[in-house]
Design an enzyme around this catalytic site. Sequence first.
Site, PDB file in Angstrom:
ATOM      1  N   LYS A  91      34.994  27.458  36.994  1.00 10.05           N
ATOM      2  CA  LYS A  91      35.174  28.284  37.063  1.00 10.05           C
ATOM      3  C   LYS A  91      35.360  28.310  38.783  1.00 10.05           C
ATOM      4  CE  LYS A  91      33.141  28.803  32.674  1.00 10.05           C
ATOM      5  NZ  LYS A  91      33.390  27.675  32.378  1.00 10.05           N
ATOM      6  N   CYS A 107      29.989  26.374  26.691  1.00 14.65           N
ATOM      7  CA  CYS A 107      30.644  26.674  25.167  1.00 14.65           C
ATOM      8  C   CYS A 107      29.781  25.772  23.639  1.00 14.65           C
ATOM      9  CB  CYS A 107      31.653  25.437  25.384  1.00 14.65           C
ATOM     10  SG  CYS A 107      31.121  23.608  26.019  1.00 14.65           S
ATOM     11  N   PRO A 122      34.538  20.440  36.367  1.00 12.63           N
ATOM     12  CA  PRO A 122      35.464  19.384  37.845  1.00 12.63           C
ATOM     13  C   PRO A 122      35.718  21.141  38.450  1.00 12.63           C
ATOM     14  CG  PRO A 122      37.038  19.463  35.572  1.00 12.63           C
ATOM     15  CD  PRO A 122      35.128  20.369  34.674  1.00 12.63           C
ATOM     16  N   GLY A 123      35.434  22.176  38.235  1.00 14.70           N
ATOM     17  CA  GLY A 123      35.838  23.118  39.158  1.00 14.70           C
ATOM     18  C   GLY A 123      36.422  24.352  38.671  1.00 14.70           C
ATOM     19  N   ALA A 135      26.796  24.500  38.574  1.00 11.76           N
ATOM     20  CA  ALA A 135      27.353  23.229  38.054  1.00 11.76           C
ATOM     21  C   ALA A 135      28.794  23.404  37.716  1.00 11.76           C
ATOM     22  CB  ALA A 135      25.876  23.384  36.393  1.00 11.76           C
TER      23      ALA A 135
HETATM   24  N1  SAM Z   1      31.313  24.510  35.821  1.00 12.65           N
HETATM   25  C1  SAM Z   1      32.794  23.712  35.302  1.00 12.65           C
HETATM   26  C2  SAM Z   1      33.748  24.181  34.873  1.00 12.65           C
HETATM   27  O1  SAM Z   1      34.199  25.257  34.305  1.00 12.65           O
HETATM   28  O2  SAM Z   1      34.830  23.364  35.386  1.00 12.65           O
HETATM   29  C3  SAM Z   1      31.808  23.058  33.952  1.00 12.65           C
HETATM   30  C4  SAM Z   1      30.678  22.508  33.727  1.00 12.65           C
HETATM   31  S1  SAM Z   1      30.060  21.154  32.712  1.00 12.65           S
HETATM   32  C5  SAM Z   1      29.638  23.044  31.502  1.00 12.65           C
HETATM   33  C6  SAM Z   1      28.486  21.197  33.262  1.00 12.65           C
HETATM   34  C7  SAM Z   1      28.012  19.895  34.685  1.00 12.65           C
HETATM   35  O3  SAM Z   1      26.830  20.673  34.589  1.00 12.65           O
HETATM   36  C8  SAM Z   1      28.637  19.007  34.560  1.00 12.65           C
HETATM   37  O4  SAM Z   1      29.597  18.995  35.545  1.00 12.65           O
HETATM   38  C9  SAM Z   1      26.923  18.312  34.521  1.00 12.65           C
HETATM   39  O5  SAM Z   1      27.918  17.259  35.321  1.00 12.65           O
HETATM   40  C10 SAM Z   1      26.641  19.111  35.156  1.00 12.65           C
HETATM   41  N2  SAM Z   1      24.996  19.143  34.724  1.00 12.65           N
HETATM   42  C11 SAM Z   1      24.337  18.149  34.328  1.00 12.65           C
HETATM   43  N3  SAM Z   1      22.772  17.437  33.933  1.00 12.65           N
HETATM   44  C12 SAM Z   1      22.686  18.367  35.216  1.00 12.65           C
HETATM   45  C13 SAM Z   1      21.290  18.778  35.756  1.00 12.65           C
HETATM   46  N4  SAM Z   1      20.526  18.444  35.180  1.00 12.65           N
HETATM   47  N5  SAM Z   1      21.359  19.913  37.094  1.00 12.65           N
HETATM   48  C14 SAM Z   1      22.908  20.418  37.461  1.00 12.65           C
HETATM   49  N6  SAM Z   1      23.808  19.904  36.983  1.00 12.65           N
HETATM   50  C15 SAM Z   1      23.916  19.165  35.332  1.00 12.65           C
END
Ligand code: SAM
Length: 405
Positions: free
Chosen positions: A119, A235, A116-117, A113
């Site tokens: 991690k 978070c 925006p990038g 997931a």
């Molecule tokens: N890892 C990212 C970073 O460090 O920049 C932040 C990720 S954010 C916490 C969670 C992400 O999970 C979002 O981009 C969201 O679009 C995505 N997401 C939402 N529903 C999801 C699903 N059912 N399966 C997978 N990813 C999902």
Amino acid sequence: MTTSLPSTYIEQMRTLLGQDAERFLLSYDEPRTQGLRINPLKTEIGSVLTAELRKMFDLEPVPWCSTGFYYGDHRPGRHPYHAAGLYYMQEPSAMSAVEMLDPQPGEVVLDLAAAPGGKSSHIAGKMQGQGLLIANEIHPARAKILAENIERMGVSNAVVTNATPDELAARFPSFFDRIMLDAPCSGEGMFRKDPNAFQEWSEDHVVMCAARQWDILEQAVKMLKPGGTLAYSTCTFNRQENELTIERLLAAFPAFTLVGTERIWPHDHRGEGHFVAVLRAAAGEGGAREPQAAGAAHGRRKAERAPRGKGQPAAPAAAGMAQFLAWAREELPGFAPGQGDALLFGEALYGLPQVGGSSLSAAQLSGLRIPRAGLHHGTIRKNRIEPASACAGARCEPCVGAARL
Ligand code: SAM
């Protein structure tokens, strides 16, 4: 700010924290923490340039991340060095997850997931261009932003996919050495950073988030190699989405052991709220993926439909790559060609990352939506090459080396 927080949320935190609750609630009156991570693909911590950045933005080290810094009253996100990918703006607590995952050069890593990038770029910095990173994002618009950030950070060994966790799991069973799952969550740890974040919060929303996290985790488990490592992060402070989800995973998949967990609290640390758990799958055949009882976890799925051919493997792509390399020998001295397969998407030429002795194959990707199939080399138009700037930013030693000064 505490007065505007939902009363059920305040009650929940009082129950969770007991006598520490008042200190926690007072932390909402403190300013949020802000940070950036130096990009080791473009410059080094000991470099003259990093020393300059430290002075310019009053940087102070983040204790849990050797490339992470708090910044003072500045706007580093607006500086041209940000556009050049010398650093990534990231909330300091969020830097803990990849430090705990500990990816290594040469490994095969999934960020499930990823947009925006934050991690993904952290993982890529640790992999030093060696091995394969698949950075996946389910939402198309966010996947595009992810691909742009991967390019800005000069990452040469990442494929960006725009897939559901199920689509990836069907394609990559027992494939990854390490998986990062930074799960979508109720965001309780972000309420100080973004006061609008709690508008969406409710007890029902937490329940929905925990159910979604479980669905994604079940797919993540299928993709981990025996002996592989999974980092799960959120978070949020919520036990249902954190510890209880991990307990559920350990009960459903006995081949996993918990390596460790970490919580970052705004009243104890200089950072917003974050939770990370690291789990390891037992080595040996099928270890990670077998659920405890039928129905406790996933059922076997039907085979995927035959993949639709999107990227063109083999001859035309190889010819395009030969044409590109002949051009690069003359015009881009210091360009280090990769060893992976070439792919053509229309006229766009990509080089896939290499994994161990073999390249990720075009067939493994065919039919998936792929905003970025490895390193974009350029566009092949008739007999003309239009080079992509991604190449200079990632694989051209004179260009990247200039930033290492
Ligand atoms: N890892 C990212 C970073 O460090 O920049 C932040 C990720 S954010 C916490 C969670 C992400 O999970 C979002 O981009 C969201 O679009 C995505 N997401 C939402 N529903 C999801 C699903 N059912 N399966 C997978 N990813 C999902």
